[in-house]
Design a protein around this motif. Structure first.
Motif, PDB file in Angstrom:
ATOM      1  N   ALA A 145       0.840  -1.197   0.000  1.00 59.60           N
ATOM      2  CA  ALA A 145       0.000   0.000   0.000  1.00 59.60           C
ATOM      3  C   ALA A 145       0.874   1.245   0.000  1.00 59.60           C
ATOM      4  O   ALA A 145       1.871   1.321   0.723  1.00 59.60           O
ATOM      5  N   TYR A 146       0.469   2.230  -0.784  1.00 58.78           N
ATOM      6  CA  TYR A 146       1.177   3.510  -0.775  1.00 58.78           C
ATOM      7  C   TYR A 146       0.706   4.317   0.444  1.00 58.78           C
ATOM      8  O   TYR A 146      -0.465   4.673   0.540  1.00 58.78           O
ATOM      9  N   LEU A 147       1.622   4.637   1.336  1.00 61.38           N
ATOM     10  CA  LEU A 147       1.281   5.521   2.446  1.00 61.38           C
ATOM     11  C   LEU A 147       1.631   6.959   2.105  1.00 61.38           C
ATOM     12  O   LEU A 147       1.197   7.893   2.795  1.00 61.38           O
ATOM     13  N   CYS A 148       2.418   7.140   1.043  1.00 65.74           N
ATOM     14  CA  CYS A 148       2.783   8.483   0.589  1.00 65.74           C
ATOM     15  C   CYS A 148       3.058   8.382  -0.903  1.00 65.74           C
ATOM     16  O   CYS A 148       3.755   7.442  -1.339  1.00 65.74           O
ATOM     17  N   TYR A 149       2.511   9.312  -1.700  1.00 63.51           N
ATOM     18  CA  TYR A 149       2.619   9.125  -3.149  1.00 63.51           C
ATOM     19  C   TYR A 149       2.532  10.451  -3.888  1.00 63.51           C
ATOM     20  O   TYR A 149       1.796  11.360  -3.489  1.00 63.51           O
ATOM     21  N   THR A 150       3.294  10.558  -4.965  1.00 64.77           N
ATOM     22  CA  THR A 150       3.090  11.613  -5.931  1.00 64.77           C
ATOM     23  C   THR A 150       3.307  11.027  -7.319  1.00 64.77           C
ATOM     24  O   THR A 150       4.228  10.230  -7.502  1.00 64.77           O
TER      25      THR A 150
END
Lengths: 538, 269
Positions: free
Chosen positions: B98-103
């Motif tokens: 799971a992405y907990l932080c993304y751009t």
């Protein structure tokens, strides 16, 4: 009358596995009309390219999307990637109210998370604010004999979890001071009565007198004494059990009441004095040694590579179940041994690090942790490089490595050697050239061109990499002179047709800008095509 | 004279046979008793000790412990989510993170996707363990009734809380059990199991903070401060970083992904 024949020599840059040729061609210029036609066609082509580029740019315009099709929140993406029933605004997310970054405060835990969009914070039950709220100010939270540099609410939460009274010091404004403030607390035996029996808890003076560690009962504190001291007359006595304590590296004896005693030393198990008074680390067995896997001494030393752990089969101590585990790494991948916490760089592919990187190669950082060698890759396409250095302390070397961004991006913009090799700003090197000859790459002047020290990788399987490599194209116009009574002879730029310098220099530029030209991959396989030399014309 | 000699011999032979038979019977009885004790151990303990060895908290812990441990492991591998179905994620080597932080952009730090990891973890555990918790409350009722108690229970709800070195499950259920003059009342029942997932969650939160602020994190620093911690970091070609934060002693793991300050390949982007 002299005739002039002019030759074009072209050095086309290519990458290793795809585009075929590097060719040297010689052209004979015939007449000016042909040149005009060629120039006209060129202008039309350029215009077409500019127009198509503008069109492509319009296609890739991004919007602020509340949630994308991939279930990610607050992303600047093309409209086609947005969920249809979610908000979409044709602007950057930082300009919207719902996707603006701020601080998300968790009122239950007392934690603060920065760079959080408002809607993400609110959806998860947090409290969002644009700037850091006062609740997020840090102070020193004393938790028994440990400390944490956290906000007040967090301190209350941690204290309640551990069954302690909140002890928060806002006057301490940095973490180091916070940790130091609890390190010299006086510890000893806290004797109190429970169910008509005299019992004991090993704790700090403040906790004992405040009733924190003794079921709420305030006890009598004996500084420097262990609970197993016979003179205290408690129901706690020596045992053969050992344990690891939170925040402590050594193995400790445990008394019959479960209190920690002194550091494990099998020779002192029946020593009454050793079970009476607190002994410091330096007063305990083998104080200057790691005592790794020692069955008789539990005086571990984390800095020397040992730490208290449950003993594995075959490595049991004389008493109890805990032992000083060896955290160092013996005979790693490069054949050397390293201490726990050391890190080092590894570049194990068939290229070398002096600008001749193999295609597909990258840097690796290896770390020795808990007796295991783990590796961490630096960014792919050589966008990060690995740097390594040694810290020397007391004659002992400690290797440290880190992945750092490869600053090659503005090499092409440098037009002199001084700026090019300014290591404060960029990672470039100056490549000498005997002649520029219309080199498209960089901002070359006579004498050289600025290229990356560690060339970046390319997605060579994509067509746009051809454009990148084509920057290394250069054209050399060779002039000949032929008279009625004299043989044709080269009069200008003759080095372009001679073996050696010109070709080698430009091959070097070609392979230095990226994964272009003739090369091998990281396991040593050569590219599909090499460099061809074609002569066209007379 | 000869006949007199036979009589003792005959008598001794008979005695030997009877003795052997007696010994045989005693041995059989002993073996049977051992087998019966082994099989009916609990009931015998109850009979001997008057049926007082029963703790509802201990009973519930035994009932829910295995399921809770299994779900802690599952939620830990899914970055605090009970299901990755509606969560931004990345696939790598057959697993999803799971992405907990993304751009999606290059050159910029990521946007936090999950700011309250601990709360989300607890919520996910409650979703996954809730059914088992209710089942265990039902089993507890049956156990009390089997022991002859009259058992009443009000509206119940299970809450999971992650704490340092433990995970606690609280059954908020007003319970009354009575038998004759004996009466037990509880507002809630609690069970705790040992787990180091609390530290893993907060270390991961710290890593996410660094990723969202600076675009990367220095994991060696964490491992040096926390000797039981192991952090594996894998950087993928698209700029995603996969983190596996684990405890060397308890072997528990927390996994997640982040895409922050990505650099595109080559001269493009």
């Amino acid at each position: 009358m002299e005739k002039r024949k002019i030759y074009f020599i072209e050095n086309s840059g290519n990458y290793v596995t795809n585009s075929p040729e590097f060719s040297n061609r010689q052209f004979l210029k015939t007449n000016s009309i042909t040149n005009k036609i060629v120039h006209s066609i060129g202008i039309i082509l350029i215009l077409a390219m500019v127009l198509s580029f503008s069109f492509a740019e319009a296609q890739s315009t991004t919007i602020c999307c509340e949630q994308t099709n991939s279930n990610l929140y607050c992303q600047d993406v093309p409209a086609s990637e947005c969920k249809t029933n979610m908000r979409q605004v044709p602007t950057a997310c930082s300009s919207t109210s719902y996707c603006k970054d701020g601080v998300c405060y968790d009122s239950n835990e007392g934690t603060c998370t920065d760079n959080t969009p408002q809607l993400v914070c609110n959806n998860n039950g947090g409290v969002w604010s644009e700037t850091m709220p006062k609740q997020c100010n840090l102070g020193c939270c004393v938790l028994g004999d440990q400390a944490a540099f956290v906000p007040l609410v967090r301190c209350k939460r941690l204290s309640s979890m551990l069954g302690l009274q909140t002890n928060y010091r806002s006057d301490i404004t940095n973490e180091v001071s916070c940790v130091l403030s609890v390190q010299n607390q006086e510890k000893g035996a806290c004797v109190y009565e429970l169910d008509f029996e005299k019992t004991c808890r090993f704790t700090t003076r403040a906790a004992c007198l405040g009733g924190e560690s003794s079921e709420g009962m305030k006890g009598e504190f004996y500084a420097g004494k262990l609970c197993s001291a016979a003179e205290l007359g408690t129901n706690c006595g020596p045992s053969r059990q050992t344990t690891c304590l939170p925040g402590k590296e050594e193995v400790y004896f445990v008394d019959t009441c479960g209190n920690p005693a002194n550091i494990y030393d099998s020779s002192k198990i029946k020593d009454a004095e050793y079970w009476t008074n607190i002994k410091t680390k330096t007063e305990s067995c083998n104080a200057n040694s790691a005592n790794a896997v020692s069955p008789s001494c539990g005086n571990c030393n984390y800095l020397l590579g040992s730490f208290c752990r449950t003993a594995e089969r075959g490595k049991k101590p004389t008493y109890g179940d805990s032992i000083c585990a060896d955290l160092n790494c013996e005979k790693t991948q490069n054949g050397k041994s390293y201490k726990h916490g050391e890190s080092w760089c590894v570049y194990n592919d068939k290229g070398n690090q002096e600008g001749e990187m193999a295609v597909g190669s990258r840097f690796f950082k290896h770390i020795c942790i808990n007796g295991v060698e783990t590796l961490e890759q630096c960014a792919d396409f050589r966008n990060e490089v690995c740097l390594q250095d040694k810290i020397v302390s007391g004659g002992v070397e400690f290797s440290q490595a880190a992945c750092r961004v490869n600053r090659w991006q503005d090499c092409a913009a440098q037009d002199n050697q001084l700026d090019c090799e300014n290591t404060d700003k960029r990672d470039c090197r100056w490549a000498s050239l005997s002649g520029v000859f219309g080199l498209a790459f960089g901002n070359a002047e006579e004498g050289g061109v600025c290229v990356p020290k560690v060339k970046p990788g390319l997605e060579f399987w994509n067509d746009n990499s051809k454009t990148t490599c084509a920057q290394a194209k250069s054209t050399c116009v060779v002039e000949y002179e032929e008279g009625f009574f004299t043989k044709k002879k080269c009069v200008k730029n003759c080095e372009c047709i001679e073996e050696g310098t010109w070709r080698e220099e430009h091959e070097g530029i070609c392979s230095a800008i990226a994964d272009c030209g003739e090369s091998i991959n990281f396991i040593g396989k050569e590219g599909i095509s090499g460099i061809k030399l074609n002569k066209i014309g007379k | 004279m000869r006949q007199k000699n036979y009589i003792p011999i005959l008598t001794m032979t008979g005695m030997e046979k009877r003795g052997q038979m007696t010994i045989f019977i005693i041995v059989v009885l002993m073996i049977s008793a051992i087998i019966l004790i082994f099989v009916f151990n609990n009931q015998i303990k109850t009979v001997i000790m008057g049926g007082n060895v029963f703790s509802p908290n201990a009973y519930l812990k035994e009932c829910v412990e295995d399921e809770l441990k299994e779900k802690i492991e599952l939620v830990g591998k899914q970055g605090s989510y009970s299901s990755l179905k509606n969560v931004g994620k990345v696939a790598f080597n057959g697993d999803e993170y799971a992405y907990l932080c993304y751009t999606s952009q290059n050159y910029v730090p990521c946007v936090v996707q999950q700011p309250l990891i601990k709360r989300n973890f607890e919520k996910s555990l409650k979703e996954l363990v809730g059914a088992k918790a209710n089942e265990c409350m039902g089993e507890l009722k049956k156990e009390y009734e089997r022991r002859g108690y009259t058992y009443t229970i009000g509206e119940s709800d299970a809450v999971v809380e992650i704490m340092p070195s433990a995970v606690k499950i609280v059954f908020n259920a007003p319970v009354t059990a009575s038998k004759g003059d004996v009466r037990q009342s509880f507002d809630k029942l609690e069970s705790e199991i040992q787990s180091e997932v609390y530290d893993l969650v907060f270390i991961s939160k710290s890593i996410v903070d660094y990723e969202s602020t600076f675009g990367d994190s220095e994991t060696t620093m964490y491992m040096q401060y926390y000797p039981d911690l192991i952090i594996e970091k894998t950087k993928l070609s698209d700029g995603t970083t996969i983190y596996k934060v684990s405890n060397a002693v308890s072997k528990e793991e927390f996994r997640f992904a982040s895409r922050s300050l990505a650099w595109p390949p080559g001269y493009g982007g």
